[in-house]
Write an enzyme that holds these catalytic residues in place. Structure first.
Site, PDB file in Angstrom:
ATOM      1  N   LYS A 172     -19.045  -1.614  -4.249  1.00  0.00           N
ATOM      2  CA  LYS A 172     -18.907  -1.820  -2.803  1.00  0.00           C
ATOM      3  C   LYS A 172     -20.260  -2.024  -2.095  1.00  0.00           C
ATOM      4  CE  LYS A 172     -14.575   0.830  -2.378  1.00  0.00           C
ATOM      5  NZ  LYS A 172     -13.882   1.900  -1.613  1.00  0.00           N
ATOM      6  N   PHE A 190      -7.591   4.756   8.765  1.00  0.00           N
ATOM      7  CA  PHE A 190      -8.947   4.347   8.400  1.00  0.00           C
ATOM      8  C   PHE A 190      -9.057   2.852   8.094  1.00  0.00           C
ATOM      9  CE2 PHE A 190      -6.801   5.985   4.598  1.00  0.00           C
ATOM     10  CZ  PHE A 190      -6.915   4.912   3.723  1.00  0.00           C
ATOM     11  N   ARG A 206     -10.608   4.726 -13.716  1.00  0.00           N
ATOM     12  CA  ARG A 206     -10.344   5.707 -12.650  1.00  0.00           C
ATOM     13  C   ARG A 206     -11.064   7.029 -12.965  1.00  0.00           C
ATOM     14  NH1 ARG A 206      -8.243   3.985  -7.838  1.00  0.00           N
ATOM     15  NH2 ARG A 206      -7.698   6.162  -7.545  1.00  0.00           N
ATOM     16  N   THR A 249     -11.476   9.896  -4.964  1.00  0.00           N
ATOM     17  CA  THR A 249     -11.768   9.059  -3.792  1.00  0.00           C
ATOM     18  C   THR A 249     -12.826   9.692  -2.894  1.00  0.00           C
ATOM     19  OG1 THR A 249      -9.452   8.379  -3.859  1.00  0.00           O
ATOM     20  CG2 THR A 249     -10.660   7.868  -1.837  1.00  0.00           C
ATOM     21  N   ARG A 265     -18.734   8.272  -8.441  1.00  0.00           N
ATOM     22  CA  ARG A 265     -18.685   8.726  -7.040  1.00  0.00           C
ATOM     23  C   ARG A 265     -19.454  10.027  -6.848  1.00  0.00           C
ATOM     24  NH1 ARG A 265     -12.461   6.709  -6.005  1.00  0.00           N
ATOM     25  NH2 ARG A 265     -12.971   4.763  -4.930  1.00  0.00           N
ATOM     26  N   ASN A 296     -17.729   4.994  -0.730  1.00  0.00           N
ATOM     27  CA  ASN A 296     -17.607   5.667  -2.024  1.00  0.00           C
ATOM     28  C   ASN A 296     -17.902   4.758  -3.214  1.00  0.00           C
ATOM     29  OD1 ASN A 296     -15.279   4.231  -1.856  1.00  0.00           O
ATOM     30  ND2 ASN A 296     -13.881   5.954  -2.102  1.00  0.00           N
TER      31      ASN A 296
HETATM   32  P1  GDP Z   1      -9.161   4.782  -4.200  1.00  0.00           P
HETATM   33  O1  GDP Z   1      -8.056   4.129  -5.009  1.00  0.00           O
HETATM   34  O2  GDP Z   1      -9.719   6.010  -4.865  1.00  0.00           O
HETATM   35  O3  GDP Z   1     -10.236   3.813  -3.793  1.00  0.00           O
HETATM   36  O4  GDP Z   1      -8.484   5.336  -2.858  1.00  0.00           O
HETATM   37  P2  GDP Z   1      -7.338   4.760  -1.873  1.00  0.00           P
HETATM   38  O5  GDP Z   1      -6.619   3.603  -2.511  1.00  0.00           O
HETATM   39  O6  GDP Z   1      -6.535   5.929  -1.427  1.00  0.00           O
HETATM   40  O7  GDP Z   1      -8.149   4.252  -0.600  1.00  0.00           O
HETATM   41  C1  GDP Z   1      -8.832   3.014  -0.620  1.00  0.00           C
HETATM   42  C2  GDP Z   1     -10.183   3.191   0.025  1.00  0.00           C
HETATM   43  O8  GDP Z   1      -9.994   3.509   1.401  1.00  0.00           O
HETATM   44  C3  GDP Z   1     -11.019   4.362  -0.521  1.00  0.00           C
HETATM   45  O9  GDP Z   1     -11.742   4.042  -1.684  1.00  0.00           O
HETATM   46  C4  GDP Z   1     -11.930   4.682   0.651  1.00  0.00           C
HETATM   47  O10 GDP Z   1     -13.063   3.836   0.665  1.00  0.00           O
HETATM   48  C5  GDP Z   1     -11.051   4.363   1.845  1.00  0.00           C
HETATM   49  N1  GDP Z   1     -10.468   5.607   2.367  1.00  0.00           N
HETATM   50  C6  GDP Z   1      -9.441   6.345   1.857  1.00  0.00           C
HETATM   51  N2  GDP Z   1      -9.203   7.424   2.610  1.00  0.00           N
HETATM   52  C7  GDP Z   1     -10.086   7.373   3.650  1.00  0.00           C
HETATM   53  C8  GDP Z   1     -10.351   8.209   4.768  1.00  0.00           C
HETATM   54  O11 GDP Z   1      -9.706   9.224   4.988  1.00  0.00           O
HETATM   55  N3  GDP Z   1     -11.367   7.802   5.610  1.00  0.00           N
HETATM   56  C9  GDP Z   1     -12.086   6.657   5.396  1.00  0.00           C
HETATM   57  N4  GDP Z   1     -13.062   6.331   6.258  1.00  0.00           N
HETATM   58  N5  GDP Z   1     -11.869   5.868   4.346  1.00  0.00           N
HETATM   59  C10 GDP Z   1     -10.889   6.210   3.482  1.00  0.00           C
END
Ligand code: GDP
Length: 140
Positions: free
Chosen positions: A11, A59, A87, A93, A104, A114
Site C-alpha cells: 500500500k 471508514f 494472510r 488488520t 503488519r 497497514n
Molecule cells: P484486511 O483484509 O485485513 O485488509 O481487512 P478488511 O478487509 O477488513 O479491511 C480492508 C482495509 O480497510 C484494511 O486493510 C484497512 O486498511 C481498512 N480498514 C479496516 N477497518 C478499518 C477501520 O476501522 N478504520 C480505518 N481507517 N480503516 C480500516
C-alpha cells in the site's frame, strides 16, 4: 497441499517509506513466488471499485483516500496454500493485534495505514487478480 495464487498489494504508506523491497523479501523468504508485479497510482475511482465490498463501512472514504494517495505495488503471489499463507505473513488488520514477525507488526502504522492487502478467499483472489492483471502479465 494445493498450489494457489493470491492477489497482494503493497500500500501507499509502505511505498512512501521505501519498503517495497523489504516486504517483497518477506514474501520470497516465506516461499511465495512473485509471478506478476507492477507499480500503479490508483485513481479514486479504481480504489472505490476495488474496495466496493466495503462501501457501506464508515471508514470507506478514508480507505479510498489513503489507497489513492500514492503509488501501490500490485502483485500476484503463487505457492502452497498461498491465500492463507499470505494472510498469516501479513498479520491481523490492526497492527496492534498482529503477531510478532508479521509484515503488519513490523511495518504498519495504523489500521488505516497497514502496509499490505491480501485476498481472503479463492473467489476474491480470482476477482482481485483479474481487476489488475491481464492473463499475459502473469508469468508463472
Ligand atoms: P484486511 O483484509 O485485513 O485488509 O481487512 P478488511 O478487509 O477488513 O479491511 C480492508 C482495509 O480497510 C484494511 O486493510 C484497512 O486498511 C481498512 N480498514 C479496516 N477497518 C478499518 C477501520 O476501522 N478504520 C480505518 N481507517 N480503516 C480500516
Amino acid at each position: 497441499m494445493a498450489i494457489e495464487r493470491t492477489f497482494s498489494m503493497i500500500k501507499p504508506d509502505a511505498t512512501r517509506r521505501n519498503l517495497t523491497g523489504a516486504i517483497t523479501k518477506i514474501f520470497e523468504e516465506s516461499g511465495l513466488r512473485i509471478i506478476a508485479s507492477k507499480r500503479v497510482w490508483m485513481s479514486r475511482r479504481e480504489a472505490e471499485g476495488f474496495y466496493a465490498v466495503h462501501k457501506e463501512r464508515p471508514f470507506f472514504g478514508e480507505l479510498v483516500e489513503s489507497m489513492s494517495a500514492g503509488p501501490t505495488i500490485v502483485q500476484v503471489l503463487e505457492g502452497e496454500n498461498a491465500i492463507s499463507r499470505n494472510r498469516e505473513i501479513m498479520g491481523a488488520t490492526n497492527p496492534k493485534d498482529a503477531a510478532e514477525g508479521t509484515i503488519r507488526k513490523l511495518h504498519a502504522l495504523s489500521i488505516g495505514e497497514n502496509s499490505v492487502h491480501g485476498s481472503d478467499a479463492p473467489e476474491t483472489a480470482k476477482q482481485e487478480i483479474s481487476y489488475w492483471f491481464s492473463e499475459t502479465e502473469i508469468v508463472g
